[in-house]
Structures are given as C-alpha cells and as structure tokens.
Write a protein that holds these residues in place. Sequence first.
Motif, PDB file in Angstrom:
ATOM      1  N   ALA A   1      71.783  20.434  -2.622  1.00 16.85           N
ATOM      2  CA  ALA A   1      71.372  19.209  -1.933  1.00 16.85           C
ATOM      3  C   ALA A   1      70.548  19.515  -0.696  1.00 16.85           C
ATOM      4  O   ALA A   1      69.930  18.623  -0.126  1.00 16.85           O
ATOM      5  CB  ALA A   1      72.601  18.398  -1.542  1.00 16.85           C
ATOM      6  N   VAL A   2      70.532  20.796  -0.270  1.00 14.69           N
ATOM      7  CA  VAL A   2      69.826  21.119   0.960  1.00 14.69           C
ATOM      8  C   VAL A   2      68.402  21.534   0.645  1.00 14.69           C
ATOM      9  O   VAL A   2      68.177  22.458  -0.123  1.00 14.69           O
ATOM     10  CB  VAL A   2      70.556  22.246   1.708  1.00 14.69           C
ATOM     11  CG1 VAL A   2      69.719  22.719   2.880  1.00 14.69           C
ATOM     12  CG2 VAL A   2      71.896  21.753   2.181  1.00 14.69           C
ATOM     13  N   LYS A   3      67.469  20.808   1.219  1.00 17.54           N
ATOM     14  CA  LYS A   3      66.074  21.181   1.074  1.00 17.54           C
ATOM     15  C   LYS A   3      65.692  21.877   2.366  1.00 17.54           C
ATOM     16  O   LYS A   3      65.965  21.377   3.450  1.00 17.54           O
ATOM     17  CB  LYS A   3      65.228  19.926   0.868  1.00 17.54           C
ATOM     18  CG  LYS A   3      63.965  20.201   0.107  1.00 17.54           C
ATOM     19  CD  LYS A   3      63.307  18.892  -0.299  1.00 17.54           C
ATOM     20  CE  LYS A   3      61.811  19.025  -0.157  1.00 17.54           C
ATOM     21  NZ  LYS A   3      61.275  18.499   1.090  1.00 17.54           N
ATOM     22  N   LEU A   4      65.111  23.066   2.234  1.00 12.26           N
ATOM     23  CA  LEU A   4      64.766  23.803   3.449  1.00 12.26           C
ATOM     24  C   LEU A   4      63.699  23.036   4.215  1.00 12.26           C
ATOM     25  O   LEU A   4      62.700  22.614   3.656  1.00 12.26           O
ATOM     26  CB  LEU A   4      64.222  25.190   3.083  1.00 12.26           C
ATOM     27  CG  LEU A   4      65.211  26.207   2.531  1.00 12.26           C
ATOM     28  CD1 LEU A   4      64.561  27.574   2.494  1.00 12.26           C
ATOM     29  CD2 LEU A   4      66.464  26.245   3.370  1.00 12.26           C
ATOM     30  N   ASN A   5      63.954  22.871   5.512  1.00 13.80           N
ATOM     31  CA  ASN A   5      62.951  22.263   6.374  1.00 13.80           C
ATOM     32  C   ASN A   5      62.284  23.396   7.128  1.00 13.80           C
ATOM     33  O   ASN A   5      62.588  23.663   8.292  1.00 13.80           O
ATOM     34  CB  ASN A   5      63.642  21.275   7.318  1.00 13.80           C
ATOM     35  CG  ASN A   5      62.689  20.696   8.328  1.00 13.80           C
ATOM     36  OD1 ASN A   5      61.478  20.684   8.107  1.00 13.80           O
ATOM     37  ND2 ASN A   5      63.223  20.240   9.451  1.00 13.80           N
ATOM     38  N   ARG A   6      61.400  24.123   6.445  1.00 13.68           N
ATOM     39  CA  ARG A   6      60.830  25.328   7.041  1.00 13.68           C
ATOM     40  C   ARG A   6      59.714  24.968   7.983  1.00 13.68           C
ATOM     41  O   ARG A   6      58.834  24.178   7.644  1.00 13.68           O
ATOM     42  CB  ARG A   6      60.283  26.239   5.942  1.00 13.68           C
ATOM     43  CG  ARG A   6      61.345  26.899   5.119  1.00 13.68           C
ATOM     44  CD  ARG A   6      60.723  27.773   4.087  1.00 13.68           C
ATOM     45  NE  ARG A   6      60.719  29.144   4.572  1.00 13.68           N
ATOM     46  CZ  ARG A   6      60.962  30.195   3.766  1.00 13.68           C
ATOM     47  NH1 ARG A   6      61.186  30.029   2.504  1.00 13.68           N
ATOM     48  NH2 ARG A   6      60.959  31.405   4.263  1.00 13.68           N
ATOM     49  N   GLN A   7      59.783  25.564   9.166  1.00 15.35           N
ATOM     50  CA  GLN A   7      58.693  25.414  10.122  1.00 15.35           C
ATOM     51  C   GLN A   7      58.532  26.735  10.840  1.00 15.35           C
ATOM     52  O   GLN A   7      59.438  27.559  10.841  1.00 15.35           O
ATOM     53  CB  GLN A   7      59.028  24.307  11.124  1.00 15.35           C
ATOM     54  CG  GLN A   7      58.985  22.938  10.494  1.00 15.35           C
ATOM     55  CD  GLN A   7      59.169  21.835  11.510  1.00 15.35           C
ATOM     56  OE1 GLN A   7      59.228  22.083  12.698  1.00 15.35           O
ATOM     57  NE2 GLN A   7      59.278  20.625  11.021  1.00 15.35           N
ATOM     58  N   TRP A   8      57.387  26.899  11.474  1.00 12.54           N
ATOM     59  CA  TRP A   8      57.168  28.159  12.210  1.00 12.54           C
ATOM     60  C   TRP A   8      57.918  28.083  13.517  1.00 12.54           C
ATOM     61  O   TRP A   8      57.618  27.261  14.365  1.00 12.54           O
ATOM     62  CB  TRP A   8      55.674  28.405  12.393  1.00 12.54           C
ATOM     63  CG  TRP A   8      55.047  28.717  11.081  1.00 12.54           C
ATOM     64  CD1 TRP A   8      54.404  27.845  10.259  1.00 12.54           C
ATOM     65  CD2 TRP A   8      55.082  29.970  10.411  1.00 12.54           C
ATOM     66  NE1 TRP A   8      54.029  28.485   9.108  1.00 12.54           N
ATOM     67  CE2 TRP A   8      54.421  29.791   9.171  1.00 12.54           C
ATOM     68  CE3 TRP A   8      55.595  31.233  10.712  1.00 12.54           C
ATOM     69  CZ2 TRP A   8      54.278  30.822   8.248  1.00 12.54           C
ATOM     70  CZ3 TRP A   8      55.442  32.254   9.802  1.00 12.54           C
ATOM     71  CH2 TRP A   8      54.785  32.047   8.580  1.00 12.54           C
ATOM     72  N   GLN A   9      58.931  28.932  13.636  1.00 11.63           N
ATOM     73  CA  GLN A   9      59.888  28.824  14.729  1.00 11.63           C
ATOM     74  C   GLN A   9      59.897  30.098  15.557  1.00 11.63           C
ATOM     75  O   GLN A   9      59.515  31.168  15.088  1.00 11.63           O
ATOM     76  CB  GLN A   9      61.310  28.647  14.169  1.00 11.63           C
ATOM     77  CG  GLN A   9      61.448  27.602  13.112  1.00 11.63           C
ATOM     78  CD  GLN A   9      61.769  26.250  13.694  1.00 11.63           C
ATOM     79  OE1 GLN A   9      61.861  26.118  14.912  1.00 11.63           O
ATOM     80  NE2 GLN A   9      61.935  25.272  12.855  1.00 11.63           N
ATOM     81  N   MET A  10      60.430  29.969  16.772  1.00 15.27           N
ATOM     82  CA  MET A  10      60.694  31.150  17.578  1.00 15.27           C
ATOM     83  C   MET A  10      62.159  31.511  17.408  1.00 15.27           C
ATOM     84  O   MET A  10      63.041  30.670  17.586  1.00 15.27           O
ATOM     85  CB  MET A  10      60.390  30.870  19.041  1.00 15.27           C
ATOM     86  CG  MET A  10      58.917  30.658  19.272  1.00 15.27           C
ATOM     87  SD  MET A  10      58.493  30.476  20.983  1.00 15.27           S
ATOM     88  CE  MET A  10      58.785  32.090  21.646  1.00 15.27           C
ATOM     89  N   LEU A  11      62.398  32.770  17.074  1.00 13.04           N
ATOM     90  CA  LEU A  11      63.764  33.224  16.856  1.00 13.04           C
ATOM     91  C   LEU A  11      64.596  33.011  18.125  1.00 13.04           C
ATOM     92  O   LEU A  11      65.758  32.603  18.062  1.00 13.04           O
ATOM     93  CB  LEU A  11      63.739  34.708  16.469  1.00 13.04           C
ATOM     94  CG  LEU A  11      65.007  35.234  15.813  1.00 13.04           C
ATOM     95  CD1 LEU A  11      65.235  34.525  14.500  1.00 13.04           C
ATOM     96  CD2 LEU A  11      64.918  36.731  15.588  1.00 13.04           C
ATOM     97  N   GLU A  12      63.946  33.264  19.260  1.00 10.09           N
ATOM     98  CA  GLU A  12      64.618  33.166  20.555  1.00 10.09           C
ATOM     99  C   GLU A  12      65.284  31.800  20.749  1.00 10.09           C
ATOM    100  O   GLU A  12      66.396  31.708  21.255  1.00 10.09           O
ATOM    101  CB  GLU A  12      63.555  33.388  21.638  1.00 10.09           C
ATOM    102  CG  GLU A  12      64.042  33.407  23.045  1.00 10.09           C
ATOM    103  CD  GLU A  12      62.858  33.470  24.004  1.00 10.09           C
ATOM    104  OE1 GLU A  12      62.631  34.541  24.555  1.00 10.09           O
ATOM    105  OE2 GLU A  12      62.173  32.446  24.189  1.00 10.09           O
ATOM    106  N   GLU A  13      64.586  30.760  20.300  1.00  8.85           N
ATOM    107  CA  GLU A  13      65.114  29.413  20.489  1.00  8.85           C
ATOM    108  C   GLU A  13      66.412  29.217  19.737  1.00  8.85           C
ATOM    109  O   GLU A  13      67.369  28.646  20.250  1.00  8.85           O
ATOM    110  CB  GLU A  13      64.106  28.395  19.947  1.00  8.85           C
ATOM    111  CG  GLU A  13      63.391  27.679  21.024  1.00  8.85           C
ATOM    112  CD  GLU A  13      62.460  26.608  20.497  1.00  8.85           C
ATOM    113  OE1 GLU A  13      62.615  26.168  19.342  1.00  8.85           O
ATOM    114  OE2 GLU A  13      61.590  26.215  21.267  1.00  8.85           O
ATOM    115  N   VAL A  14      66.433  29.723  18.493  1.00 10.81           N
ATOM    116  CA  VAL A  14      67.618  29.539  17.662  1.00 10.81           C
ATOM    117  C   VAL A  14      68.778  30.363  18.210  1.00 10.81           C
ATOM    118  O   VAL A  14      69.922  29.911  18.237  1.00 10.81           O
ATOM    119  CB  VAL A  14      67.307  29.924  16.210  1.00 10.81           C
ATOM    120  CG1 VAL A  14      68.487  29.628  15.338  1.00 10.81           C
ATOM    121  CG2 VAL A  14      66.106  29.151  15.735  1.00 10.81           C
ATOM    122  N   VAL A  15      68.465  31.583  18.654  1.00 10.70           N
ATOM    123  CA  VAL A  15      69.506  32.412  19.253  1.00 10.70           C
ATOM    124  C   VAL A  15      70.088  31.677  20.462  1.00 10.70           C
ATOM    125  O   VAL A  15      71.308  31.573  20.619  1.00 10.70           O
ATOM    126  CB  VAL A  15      68.937  33.784  19.675  1.00 10.70           C
ATOM    127  CG1 VAL A  15      69.968  34.570  20.455  1.00 10.70           C
ATOM    128  CG2 VAL A  15      68.490  34.566  18.457  1.00 10.70           C
TER     129      VAL A  15
END
Lengths: 545, 231
Positions: free
Chosen positions: A373-387
């Motif tokens: 049921a999960v569709k990836l919402n891929r975007q160009w991200q900064m790893l730092e933000e998620v950490v």
Amino acid sequence: MNWLQRGFATLTGVDKSLAGLTSIVPPSLKSGAPRTRWIGFGWAILACAFATVVALTLRSMLDPANLVLLYLVAVVLVAVRFGHKPGILASFLAVLAFDVFLVPPYHSLTVADTQYLLTFAIMLMVALIISHLTANLRHQALIAHYRERRASALFDLSKDLSAALTNQQIADIGILHLEAMFLAKAALLFSDRHGTLHLPAIQSDPSRLPADAMLDIAQQAHDQQITFGLSDTPTADNVVYLPLRAPMHTRGVLVVVPENPGQLLLPEQERLLQTCAAQIALAVERVHYVEVAQAAMVAMESERLRNSLLSALSHDIRTPLTTIVGLSSALASGRALTDETRRELAESLQEDAIRLSNLVANLLDMAKLHAGAVKLNRQWQMLEEVVGSALSMLSRALAGRRVDVTLPSSLPLLDFDAVLMERVFCNLLDNAAKYTDSNSGIRIAAEIAGGDVQVAIEDNGPGVPAGMEEAIFAKFSRGEPESTRTGVGLGLSICRTILEAHGGRIWAENRSEGGARFVFTLPLGHPPADEAPDPPESPKVDFPL
Amino acid sequence: MSQLPAHIVLIEDDKQIRRFLRMTLEAEGIAVSEAETGRQGLTAIGTRCPDLVILDLGLPDMDGVELIRQLRTWAVLPILVLSARSEEGQKVDALDAGADDYLTKPFGSSELMARIRVHLRRRFDNPSEPTTPLFHFGAVVVDFLHRRVTRADETVHLTPIEYKLLTALIRNSGKVLTHTQLLREVWGTGHADRSHYLRIYMGHLRQKLEADPARPAHIVTETGVGYRLVS
C-alpha cells in the motif's frame, strides 16, 4: 581386427539394417516384407551361381569334397543377410549345383560314385543347420536391438519425466516420446480432484484433441480403472485408453491412436505401453505431491508468522496494558497518594502508552509495506535533514547518549522517501538505544562507496549474537528471544523492506572493538543541478516593519 | 504560565479525545466549546468567535481539509489540526488549505499546550506588525532594519535567497510552512515542484545559523511536510 569386423558386418548387412530402424515397432519380426523375400531368393540363386563359377575354376586342382566348403560359405552369407527361407533355398541349390557341376559325370544329376550320395546328404544337412542357426542369430540380433531400443526409450522417457515440474510439461514430454516410440498419436487427459477428466488447457495443435466420444470412453476407463483397446478389450476404432494408475490415485487417462491399427496388440508392445503409462502416472503423482508439499510449506510459514505475531502481541501488548490498567486504577481509586507518587504513576503510564503506540506504529508500517500500500514518495533529499529529524523524534529514547554524526559535506542530494527513511533511522537508533547503556555513545557516519552512499550506525553494546547477523532481519525475530527488552522484532524487517524498495541494502556486523554496526546503502543516482535560480524579483525583500 | 483568557472550539468525533483535550485546556484556564461534527464545528466557530480551532481531520460528516477551505473564506483564526502518523499527504493538504499547525496522534498535553501557546501568542501579538525590527532565536539576531544577521555577535553573510527564506520563516515563526508555501514565498509561483532547491538552501541556512546543523534546534524539519522556525 577392426577392418575384419567392419568387413564382415558390411557383408552380412546386420548393422546396416538395424541402424535404419528408428521406431521400436518391429515391422519384419513376424514375416519380412514380400519384396525383401524375393530379393533374398534372388541373392540365394546368385550366391550359389557365384560359388559354382569359383568352384569350376578350381575343379581341376581340388577334390570335390573341399569345394563343398565354398557352397557352405555362400549359404551362411545368404542366411545371415536374408534369413531363413532364402537360406533353405540356398542350401538346396548348393547341393544341386554341387551334384551337377562338381561331381562326375558332370552336367547330369546322376552320380558315378555312390559314396557321393552320403556327401550330398551331409552337405544338405550341414547347410540347413548352418542357415537355420545364422538366420536365428540374425533374428536374435534384431530382438536384442529392439529390446535395447525399448529400454533406452523408456529410460529417456523416465529421465525427461523426472525433470518435469508441471502436468503440462509431463503431457508434452509424454506425448513427444510416445508418438516417436509407437508411431501413434497420443493425448494425456488429467483428472481433477473429483475424478473428472479434462482436456489439456494448452494444446498447440487442436487436431490432436480427442473427440467427445473418446472423452467419454476415457472417463469410463478412468472410473473403472480398465485399459480399453488392447488385445483383451478391443475398441472399435483401435484407440487405446490406458488409465494412469499411480500408487495413491488414478491421475488421468492416456489415449493412443495408432497409425497402423493392430500394431500395438503385440504382447511386448502392450507391456511397453503400459510401462510408459505407469511412468507417466508416477510423474503426475510426484508433481501433485510436490505441489501439496509446497502448499504445506507456505501454510507452515504463515502459521509460524501468525504464531510469532500472536506471541509477540500477547507479550508486548499485554505487558504495557497490564501496567497501564494497574497504574491508572491506582490513580483513579482516589486513595490519598502523595504528589510524588502521583507523578511517578503518571510518568510510568505515559512510558507504557508510548511503548504501545510505537509497537502499533511498527505493526501498521509492516502491514502497509507488505500489503504494497506504500507508494514511495521519492524526492531529492538531504540526508542530514532526515538524520536531524530522526534524532529529534528519538530525543526521549536517546536521552543522555552522545550521538556523533559525521556526514561529509560533499554528500550529494539523494533520491528517497524522507518519511520512510526517517523510519529507518528511527528504528536503527531505537535499537541502538535499547541495547546499550544509557551513557554509551552512538555514531552515525556516511561515505560514498562506488555508486552508493553507505551509512553506518554504530554502538558500543553487546553486538549482534554470532550467526544471527542475517536472521535478525526476518520478521518477528529478535537477537535474544527471551529478552526482557520490548519490541516484537519488526524494526529491522521494516528497515530492510524500505531500503530494498529504494534499491539499497542493509546488513549487520559486529565491530572488532565491540558493539554492533548496521550499514545500509542508497544508490547515488543523478541528482538535479544543485544551484537554484535566483528569485525572479530583486533581492530586496519587503517585509513588514 | 499566565492563564490565557482564550476560547477554543474543538472539533473531534472521539469522545475520549475530546474529554482529554477539554480537561487539559480547561486546566490552563481556556474556555472550550466542543463539536462532534464538521457542521456543528462551523456553526460553533460562527457563533462563538473563538481564538483558535482544534480540528480532527477524520470527521464523520465532512472532509477536514474541505472544512479548512470553507473556514478560510471568512475566518483568519489559527487552526490546529490533529492527524495520525504516516498521513503526511493529508497534513500537507491541510496546511496548504490554510491550517496553521498539526499535531500527530498520539501526543502529550505539554506538546499540545506548547503549540497552542505559540499560536495564541501569535494571534494576540499580531505578528503582522512587529513592534521591534529585531528578531531573536538562539544566538541569532536578525535586524530587519539593516538587513543584518548576527550569530553570537558575529555577522553572518547570507545570500539574497537565504535571507528571503529566513524572513519567510520568521514571519511565520512557530508555524509549519509546507514546501509549496516556502517555494512560493521565496521563488514565486511556478517553482512549486523544485523542492530540492529548498532543501539545499535550508541546509545552507542551518550551516550558517545552527550550532549543530545535523541536529537543528531552530530551523526544524517536519519530515514529509515542511519546515518550522522554533524560536
């Protein structure tokens, strides 16, 4: 000696005639075709004539008794090559020619010396015996040849059948072999669970499909387990119906339509056909039980998952629920509690409720990820933000721990679903927090390795139990099954599912200096140009003063 | 904390959650009007003129996002949305429709009160007319008058985009701004799909203004939703 063998074989023609036979149906075993017989008689005459010509040239030098042997050679050759009857003809012709041309007086049947009568009699006897023996030899060779062909055809059939994985493959293999072996058209009808026969679902050549009437007879053969069409139960159209009898069930019916009616009625052919049917039946039964075993494996696996889910739920949900009910009833009872006690009760309540909430969140994540049921919402991200956001979400669980974050400044944007990747970091950090002392350190580091970014999360805890590095990623598995630590063992499984959806990998290892290291990779991809255009208006900003 | 002479309308269909929210809010001296459905909620807002609305997105009678849109046609009061985890799309829709903030269930009372305080203060202080041209967060001081930013008394050089981004965050301090809203404010319409620009510039701002850019204390990421400036 090879040339000698080859020469003899060429002369007798045994190998040549055997090599020409591709079917295992012996067309000439009972009686040779008339044409070959006449050729045989011709050759018998020719051979005797040739022997006579040779003998005539030698007549002046050798005794007639020695010349007899020339005729015997001719008889042997004829018998070997053309069998019984030409051999007998050659025997008589040889005696006749010997009498007329080699025994004085020449060119007459009369004999001057009566002792030659004995010579004739012995010569005829020897010639007949030799021709009989050699013709038999030839017959034996043919039979041996056919037996060998049958054995190898059966061997090929069972070898191919043993590799078959589906009924369709069995049908294809069986039909291919049977049609070549018996010079017949064949069809395989499989019965379903209720014993009803069905035409094959896939059939490349519709003309091969048996007619409806044949289907009825086949059904009868199946239900009564009787073979129709062989010598004891002949059918009107010479079609043979063989039930596929396997040890447990009758699995279907083999229908064979011979090109040459009656050729299957030879006892040996019948036995062979029945052996083939038995082989096919065994193969069908084997495939059936392979399927049964596979279904059982799947059922066992889902049963195992359900059991571990239930035991996990009963332990990990009931424990916090028990404390919540206990603590809240203590609060609700209205007994005089000190403010300090009240606060403690409330804090415990909160902790357990949060624990439950995390558990439910993980279960939901898992269910959603696995339901697709999960569709990836891929975007160009900064790893730092998620950490950063994962660390702030877990600030409570990580309380007091030192977390070193080493992210290279050159790290490019990465294409991922930020919410899911935050779950990965949260689960890994939560594990690190769960399995280490509250004052130990945790390190998060990233580096570029080949076409991937490799992120490592390290702790100083007890590490992953040896040999469990892979198993801990399975659903509902935990490093220490009897651990008192909370959790159902879903976190790492969720991480793996998320990373694999992103085209990455995750694995666990133990650090040489002690503690666990979880490493995951994300593909680098091709980030968009990282310089944003200037804003359209002038840099002067109007903001309210 | 001083008691807020405020009035809140609470639109939530679950009785237990309503009870918890009412108890928490009334303990802080806030008057609460409860509504079980969207329509009741709209009526309550129209008749009672509250200072803030708490809205559960999963209502039985109407879509929460639609309710926000209707409300925004005539009311400017702060809207705080309650939503479940892993429904980031719904949160973004609600924020883009005009909600000011969201809380992810389950949440604690301190979290709830912190958010409510920020929004009530913003409302009462009338943030559209700041009384001082200076804005502080952490060790950072932004002087709007001279367009100067200092961190621990040292001047920080910001590019025009970075400065614009920072002022957009300050104008909405405490509020969540979605990627779309920020892109529109800084780059104008037409760049709404270039959220990676935003991430890069946010990264630059953090490098320049945060003590530990990997663990920002002020320029906070709301994963999957947007950013928030916490002062």
